[in-house]
Motif scaffolding. Structure first.
Motif, mmCIF file in Angstrom:
data_model
loop_
_atom_site.group_PDB
_atom_site.id
_atom_site.type_symbol
_atom_site.label_atom_id
_atom_site.label_comp_id
_atom_site.label_asym_id
_atom_site.label_seq_id
_atom_site.Cartn_x
_atom_site.Cartn_y
_atom_site.Cartn_z
ATOM 1 N N GLN A 3 0.849 -1.190 0.000
ATOM 2 C CA GLN A 3 0.000 0.000 0.000
ATOM 3 C C GLN A 3 0.883 1.238 0.000
ATOM 4 O OE1 GLN A 3 -1.033 -2.766 2.143
ATOM 5 N NE2 GLN A 3 -2.202 -3.198 0.303
ATOM 6 N N LEU A 4 0.477 2.216 -0.803
ATOM 7 C CA LEU A 4 1.260 3.440 -0.967
ATOM 8 C C LEU A 4 0.385 4.635 -0.635
ATOM 9 C CD1 LEU A 4 2.817 2.490 -4.431
ATOM 10 C CD2 LEU A 4 3.910 2.267 -2.192
ATOM 11 N N VAL A 5 0.913 5.550 0.151
ATOM 12 C CA VAL A 5 0.169 6.751 0.524
ATOM 13 C C VAL A 5 1.016 7.973 0.204
ATOM 14 C CG1 VAL A 5 -0.956 8.021 2.375
ATOM 15 C CG2 VAL A 5 -1.056 5.516 2.344
ATOM 16 N N GLU A 6 0.529 8.790 -0.729
ATOM 17 C CA GLU A 6 1.245 10.001 -1.110
ATOM 18 C C GLU A 6 0.795 11.184 -0.250
ATOM 19 O OE1 GLU A 6 0.246 7.997 -5.210
ATOM 20 O OE2 GLU A 6 -0.756 8.340 -3.278
ATOM 21 N N SER A 7 1.696 12.136 -0.104
ATOM 22 C CA SER A 7 1.381 13.386 0.576
ATOM 23 C C SER A 7 2.332 14.463 0.078
ATOM 24 C CB SER A 7 1.497 13.229 2.096
ATOM 25 O OG SER A 7 2.813 12.865 2.468
ATOM 26 N N GLY A 8 2.011 15.701 0.417
ATOM 27 C CA GLY A 8 2.905 16.796 0.075
ATOM 28 C C GLY A 8 2.465 17.663 -1.085
ATOM 29 N N GLY A 9 1.381 17.285 -1.750
ATOM 30 C CA GLY A 9 0.899 18.109 -2.844
ATOM 31 C C GLY A 9 0.290 19.408 -2.335
ATOM 32 N N GLY A 10 -0.033 20.280 -3.271
ATOM 33 C CA GLY A 10 -0.636 21.541 -2.888
ATOM 34 C C GLY A 10 -0.552 22.561 -3.989
ATOM 35 N N LEU A 11 -0.817 23.806 -3.622
ATOM 36 C CA LEU A 11 -0.774 24.924 -4.562
ATOM 37 C C LEU A 11 0.503 25.711 -4.346
ATOM 38 C CD1 LEU A 11 -2.131 26.831 -6.634
ATOM 39 C CD2 LEU A 11 -3.229 27.972 -4.679
ATOM 40 N N VAL A 12 1.220 25.970 -5.428
ATOM 41 C CA VAL A 12 2.477 26.708 -5.335
ATOM 42 C C VAL A 12 2.598 27.619 -6.547
ATOM 43 C CG1 VAL A 12 3.788 24.904 -6.525
ATOM 44 C CG2 VAL A 12 4.961 26.446 -4.954
ATOM 45 N N GLN A 13 3.291 28.722 -6.377
ATOM 46 C CA GLN A 13 3.509 29.630 -7.500
ATOM 47 C C GLN A 13 4.627 29.117 -8.395
ATOM 48 O OE1 GLN A 13 4.185 33.523 -5.757
ATOM 49 N NE2 GLN A 13 2.030 34.051 -6.030
ATOM 50 N N ALA A 23 4.703 6.981 1.313
ATOM 51 C CA ALA A 23 4.955 6.047 2.400
ATOM 52 C C ALA A 23 4.428 4.672 2.024
ATOM 53 C CB ALA A 23 4.291 6.538 3.675
ATOM 54 N N ALA A 24 5.291 3.677 2.105
ATOM 55 C CA ALA A 24 4.912 2.306 1.759
ATOM 56 C C ALA A 24 4.605 1.510 3.015
ATOM 57 C CB ALA A 24 6.041 1.634 0.980
ATOM 58 N N SER A 25 3.747 0.498 2.834
ATOM 59 C CA SER A 25 3.300 -0.297 3.981
ATOM 60 C C SER A 25 4.311 -1.359 4.391
ATOM 61 C CB SER A 25 1.958 -0.968 3.663
ATOM 62 O OG SER A 25 2.085 -1.827 2.543
ATOM 63 N N ARG A 26 5.345 -1.541 3.578
ATOM 64 C CA ARG A 26 6.384 -2.516 3.934
ATOM 65 C C ARG A 26 7.724 -2.067 3.371
ATOM 66 N NH1 ARG A 26 8.056 -5.584 -0.235
ATOM 67 N NH2 ARG A 26 6.680 -6.106 -1.984
ATOM 68 N N ASN A 27 8.732 -2.860 3.626
ATOM 69 C CA ASN A 27 10.090 -2.542 3.201
ATOM 70 C C ASN A 27 10.164 -2.322 1.695
ATOM 71 O OD1 ASN A 27 12.914 -2.877 2.402
ATOM 72 N ND2 ASN A 27 13.222 -3.466 4.533
ATOM 73 N N ILE A 28 10.763 -1.189 1.306
ATOM 74 C CA ILE A 28 10.840 -0.859 -0.118
ATOM 75 C C ILE A 28 12.131 -1.325 -0.768
ATOM 76 C CG2 ILE A 28 9.331 1.138 0.152
ATOM 77 C CD1 ILE A 28 11.856 2.899 -0.005
ATOM 78 N N PHE A 29 13.058 -1.819 0.032
ATOM 79 C CA PHE A 29 14.378 -2.167 -0.512
ATOM 80 C C PHE A 29 14.273 -3.249 -1.575
ATOM 81 C CE2 PHE A 29 18.863 -2.112 -0.576
ATOM 82 C CZ PHE A 29 19.299 -3.422 -0.728
ATOM 83 N N SER A 30 13.333 -4.178 -1.376
ATOM 84 C CA SER A 30 13.220 -5.306 -2.297
ATOM 85 C C SER A 30 12.298 -5.033 -3.486
ATOM 86 C CB SER A 30 12.702 -6.534 -1.549
ATOM 87 O OG SER A 30 11.416 -6.274 -1.022
#
Length: 115
Positions: A3-13, A23-30
């Motif tokens: 499972q993947l959860v994105e964040s950080g978007g928004g309005l910018v000039q 953010a991943a629900s488990r180890n991303i190394f593999s």
């Protein structure tokens, strides 16, 4: 599957910066390849940047020299640092995890760049 959860978007000039997080629900190394894609209204989803399990990176031409993809393995998180943003960067940005046999997607985060 992850499972993947994105964040950080928004309005910018235009000219501003944003940092997206995935953010991943488990180890991303593999995970074979993790990446960021975007989809603007009326357009197809397109690749922005990728990072392999070995740490190699790949960027779309539109992202080179402005965006940086990196990861924090301890936090199971992949980031996309976006600098010098342009109105044409406006889109929903999606995180992806490519397992070769299938791809998992996050729900997306909206980035809007005003001129």
């Amino acid at each position: 599957q992850v499972q993947l959860v994105e964040s950080g978007g928004g309005l910018v000039q235009a000219g501003g910066s944003l940092r997206l997080s995935c953010a991943a629900s488990r180890n991303i190394f593999s995970i074979n390849v993790m990446g960021w894609y975007r989809q603007a209204p009326g357009k197809q989803r397109e690749l922005v940047a990728q990072i392999t399990s070995r740490g190699s990176t790949n960027y779309a031409d539109s992202a080179k020299d402005r965006f940086v993809i990196f990861r924090d393995i301890a936090k199971n998180t992949v980031y996309l640092q976006m600098n010098s943003l342009k109105p044409e960067d406006t889109a929903v940005y999606y995180c992806s995890a490519d397992h070769t046999t299938h791809i998992d997607w996050g729900q997306g985060t909206q980035v809007t760049v005003s001129s």
